[in-house]
Scaffold this motif. Structure first.
Motif, PDB file in Angstrom:
ATOM      1  N   CYS A 101       0.839  -1.199   0.000  1.00  0.00           N
ATOM      2  CA  CYS A 101       0.000   0.000   0.000  1.00  0.00           C
ATOM      3  C   CYS A 101       0.868   1.241   0.000  1.00  0.00           C
ATOM      4  O   CYS A 101       2.051   1.213   0.372  1.00  0.00           O
ATOM      5  N   SER A 102       0.246   2.335  -0.397  1.00  0.00           N
ATOM      6  CA  SER A 102       0.859   3.659  -0.311  1.00  0.00           C
ATOM      7  C   SER A 102      -0.192   4.586   0.261  1.00  0.00           C
ATOM      8  O   SER A 102      -1.251   4.782  -0.332  1.00  0.00           O
ATOM      9  N   GLY A 103       0.084   5.127   1.432  1.00  0.00           N
ATOM     10  CA  GLY A 103      -0.948   5.884   2.120  1.00  0.00           C
ATOM     11  C   GLY A 103      -2.002   4.939   2.670  1.00  0.00           C
ATOM     12  O   GLY A 103      -1.688   3.944   3.305  1.00  0.00           O
ATOM     13  N   ALA A 104      -3.260   5.215   2.380  1.00  0.00           N
ATOM     14  CA  ALA A 104      -4.342   4.365   2.876  1.00  0.00           C
ATOM     15  C   ALA A 104      -4.863   3.402   1.822  1.00  0.00           C
ATOM     16  O   ALA A 104      -5.724   2.576   2.118  1.00  0.00           O
ATOM     17  N   ASP A 105      -4.338   3.479   0.601  1.00  0.00           N
ATOM     18  CA  ASP A 105      -4.867   2.677  -0.502  1.00  0.00           C
ATOM     19  C   ASP A 105      -3.821   1.707  -1.019  1.00  0.00           C
ATOM     20  O   ASP A 105      -2.611   1.991  -0.987  1.00  0.00           O
TER      21      ASP A 105
END
Length: 213
Positions: A109-113
């Motif tokens: 993931c990157s950030g919340a997604d």
């Protein structure tokens, strides 16, 4: 060059060839479903070669206790290649995880997604692996599923084990060889100085005897 050092150099050369060829084959099939199979084969092959390379390095390590090498160029090269194999092994395995995962359960993931699977290739996997090795923290890429987190735990355990076992042994070896060389230089200089000192004292003694007469 002694036989153990030649074997170490051949091992490093073989592993460089494997790294280049595996990277080339992955590049050929990077955008096809076959990339999952190629990445898994590359990960397994890198792991087997790393196991063999460590055995060769340990044999070299045992042999130089009796015959210290004149320089560390070959073992330094071998260590760089071996760590490259270690990075390649885990990088290819992360690519395999990414290629076989569903879009909804993508392991990174990157950030919340979750990261777009099309944007996670070998370069991103190598970056994630090196960041994990260096333990500098996770920002733009991190493991976000149970499976990828367990794989990350296995990766870091593997690296820590090799580090705790290998690095202290290499440091002790370098210190031991440096002490041996220092003692050899010291004894050589002493053997050169002693005859000169004896000759000087002999000439002074003869001069003093002649003057006393």
């Amino acid at each position: 060059m002694d036989y153990p050092t030649r074997a170490l150099l051949k091992s490093a050369g073989m592993n460089v060839g494997w790294l280049l060829s595996s990277g080339f084959f992955y590049w050929l099939v990077a955008s096809s479903p076959a990339s999952a199979i190629v990445s898994l084969v590359a990960a397994i092959g890198s792991g087997l070669l790393l196991f063999l390379a460590i055995r060769i390095f340990l044999l070299w390590f045992e042999s130089i206790k009796q015959h210290p090498p004149s320089n560390f160029a070959v073992p330094a090269l071998a260590l760089v290649v071996y760590f490259s194999l270690l990075i390649a092994m885990w990088s290819y395995f992360y690519v395999f995880l990414a290629r076989t995962a569903e879009d909804a359960s993508f392991p990174f993931c990157s950030g919340a997604d979750p990261i777009d699977p099309k944007q996670f290739g070998l370069l991103e996997s190598i970056y994630f692996t090196v960041i994990s090795f260096a333990t500098v923290g996770y920002g733009d890429i991190y493991a976000c599923t149970t499976g990828s987190r367990w794989v990350l735990v296995a990766e870091l355990s593997n690296v820590v084990t090799i580090g705790f076992i290998g690095l202290p042994a290499l440091v002790n070896l370098v210190i031991d060889l440096a002490q041996r060389k220092f003692e050899n230089i010291k004894s050589t200089n002493a053997s050169r100085i002693c005859p000169l000192s004896r000759a000087r004292w002999s000439s002074v003694w003869q001069l003093s005897r002649s003057l006393s007469r």
